[in-house]
Design an enzyme around this catalytic site. Structure first.
Site, PDB file in Angstrom:
ATOM      1  N   LYS A 157      -5.536   1.102   0.839  1.00  0.00           N
ATOM      2  CA  LYS A 157      -4.610   2.091   0.298  1.00  0.00           C
ATOM      3  C   LYS A 157      -5.213   3.468   0.504  1.00  0.00           C
ATOM      4  O   LYS A 157      -6.272   3.784  -0.030  1.00  0.00           O
ATOM      5  CB  LYS A 157      -4.377   1.830  -1.188  1.00  0.00           C
ATOM      6  CG  LYS A 157      -3.369   2.768  -1.801  1.00  0.00           C
ATOM      7  CD  LYS A 157      -3.041   2.339  -3.208  1.00  0.00           C
ATOM      8  CE  LYS A 157      -2.062   3.283  -3.848  1.00  0.00           C
ATOM      9  NZ  LYS A 157      -1.835   2.913  -5.253  1.00  0.00           N
ATOM     10  N   LYS A 199      -1.191   0.330   3.138  1.00  0.00           N
ATOM     11  CA  LYS A 199      -0.297   1.309   2.547  1.00  0.00           C
ATOM     12  C   LYS A 199      -0.830   2.700   2.742  1.00  0.00           C
ATOM     13  O   LYS A 199      -2.016   2.913   2.494  1.00  0.00           O
ATOM     14  CB  LYS A 199      -0.186   0.972   1.050  1.00  0.00           C
ATOM     15  CG  LYS A 199       0.571   1.966   0.236  1.00  0.00           C
ATOM     16  CD  LYS A 199       0.549   1.511  -1.182  1.00  0.00           C
ATOM     17  CE  LYS A 199       1.344   2.499  -1.995  1.00  0.00           C
ATOM     18  NZ  LYS A 199       1.334   2.150  -3.389  1.00  0.00           N
TER      19      LYS A 199
HETATM   20  C1  PBG Z   1      -0.276   3.241  -7.966  1.00  0.00           C
HETATM   21  C2  PBG Z   1       0.752   3.250  -6.901  1.00  0.00           C
HETATM   22  C3  PBG Z   1       1.210   4.345  -6.153  1.00  0.00           C
HETATM   23  C4  PBG Z   1       2.189   3.855  -5.288  1.00  0.00           C
HETATM   24  C5  PBG Z   1       2.323   2.508  -5.535  1.00  0.00           C
HETATM   25  N1  PBG Z   1       1.410   2.138  -6.502  1.00  0.00           N
HETATM   26  C6  PBG Z   1       0.937   5.770  -6.250  1.00  0.00           C
HETATM   27  C7  PBG Z   1      -0.359   6.381  -6.077  1.00  0.00           C
HETATM   28  O1  PBG Z   1      -1.333   5.764  -5.635  1.00  0.00           O
HETATM   29  O2  PBG Z   1      -0.426   7.555  -6.413  1.00  0.00           O
HETATM   30  C8  PBG Z   1       2.959   4.690  -4.295  1.00  0.00           C
HETATM   31  C9  PBG Z   1       4.185   4.059  -3.759  1.00  0.00           C
HETATM   32  C10 PBG Z   1       5.078   4.976  -3.024  1.00  0.00           C
HETATM   33  O3  PBG Z   1       4.762   6.140  -2.738  1.00  0.00           O
HETATM   34  O4  PBG Z   1       6.195   4.521  -2.702  1.00  0.00           O
HETATM   35  N2  PBG Z   1       0.113   2.447  -9.048  1.00  0.00           N
END
Ligand code: PBG
Length: 326
Positions: A197, A249
């Site tokens: 991520k 992601k």
């Molecule tokens: C954290 C989380 C995030 C997203 C999914 N889970 C946000 C972040 O890391 O700030 C982002 C998903 C998206 O942008 O569609 N719980």
């Protein structure tokens, strides 16, 4: 053999020919719909930066999940916005907290007709907006956070979730969650690990959708967009810790990473087409600058072509309907 003996266009002459030789498939079952529920909401609230996406009430959530199941989507990924936040994200672990309540409602509504997943992270529930709990000096305390994730995993498992999605990027989170689940007899609850991520600007609209309280950034736990090898290392660690599926992601700016992760592991690979990827296409389409439906299918197909088995997308139901019409 070269032109004029070789003519690749022969395989593009008709719809039937193109269908015959198409390498990549995109089916509703490949798609997972992320959904938001807001504690205490009386009406579904549109998310301004994500046209077509709402923060659901419990009732509108139930209706939407039935529609998603009818459309044939592969799964649902639930997120919740609590009425009250605190330093440790208590509403994330309370049995009656909005996410655990939503899991119960959704599982009661659709049972095993689709795969019910939940985000396992504290950021929606903490008043400082970080994905973990903080140490006295204000940094995110990795190991103290693991205890909170273990508690959250148990609460979600007790609510009936099929898959938990640890997304906080703490070291050892998959192992902590697997141990907690197994220790309580929840051996059938699977883990979809957000193994890779990135610290991405493309999460912007999501932070709006979950009313994020974050004022700083997540650079000490989410990955540097410059790094690909680190993604392979993170993925290998997560599989070793017991991840049943792994995720990359965001998707679109990281298709090289999707492809490399797909080559590395023998578990299903998911990619998350994040909020910013959604909103950019919606915004351009609203201006008449892009053909929305074609752009949606093309973007999803490219993520599958890169190697994702599963795609998380806010267009899951919309795309499923489009695919049915073809
Ligand atoms: C954290 C989380 C995030 C997203 C999914 N889970 C946000 C972040 O890391 O700030 C982002 C998903 C998206 O942008 O569609 N719980």
């Amino acid at each position: 053999m070269a032109y004029p003996d070789s003519r690749p266009r022969r395989l593009r002459t008709t719809n039937a020919m193109r269908r015959l030789v198409a390498q990549t498939t995109l089916e509703p079952r490949h798609l997972v719909l992320p959904m938001f529920v807001r504690e205490g909401a009386e009406e579904p609230r549109p998310v301004p930066s994500m046209p077509g996406v709402v923060q659901h009430t419990m009732e509108s959530l139930r209706k939407a999940v039935v529609e998603a199941v009818e459309a044939g989507v592969g799964g649902l990924m639930l997120f919740a916005i609590p009425e009250h936040k605190d330093a440790i994200g208590s509403r994330g672990t309370d049995a009656d907290g909005p996410l655990n309540a939503a899991i119960r409602e959704v599982v009661a509504e659709v049972g095993d007709a689709t795969v019910v997943m939940a985000d396992l992270c504290l950021d929606e529930f903490t008043d400082h907006g970080h994905c973990g709990v903080l140490a006295a000096d204000g940094t995110v305390d990795n190991d103290a956070t693991l205890d909170r994730y273990a508690q959250m995993a148990l609460a979600q498992a007790e609510a009936g979730v099929h898959v938990v999605g640890p997304s906080g990027m703490m070291d050892g989170q998959v192992r902590a969650v697997r141990r907690a689940l197994d220790g309580a007899g929840h051996t059938d609850v699977a883990i979809l690990a957000y193994a890779t991520k990135y610290a991405s600007a493309f999460y912007g609209p999501f932070r709006d959708a979950v009313e994020s309280s974050l004022s700083g950034d997540r650079l000490t736990y989410q990955q540097d967009p410059a790094n690909a090898l680190e993604a392979l290392r993170e993925t290998a660690l997560d599989v070793d810790e017991g991840a049943d599926m792994v995720m990359v992601k965001p998707a679109m700016s990281y298709l090289d990473v999707v492809a490399r992760v797909r080559d590395l592991v023998d578990v299903p690979v998911a990619a998350y087409q994040v909020s910013g990827e959604y909103s950019m296409i919606e915004a351009a389409a609203a201006q008449g600058w892009i053909d929305r439906d074609r752009a949606v299918i093309e973007a999803l197909t490219s993520i599958r072509r890169a190697g994702a088995d599963i795609v998380l997308t806010y267009w899951a139901v919309d795309a499923a309907h489009q695919l049915r019409r073809r």
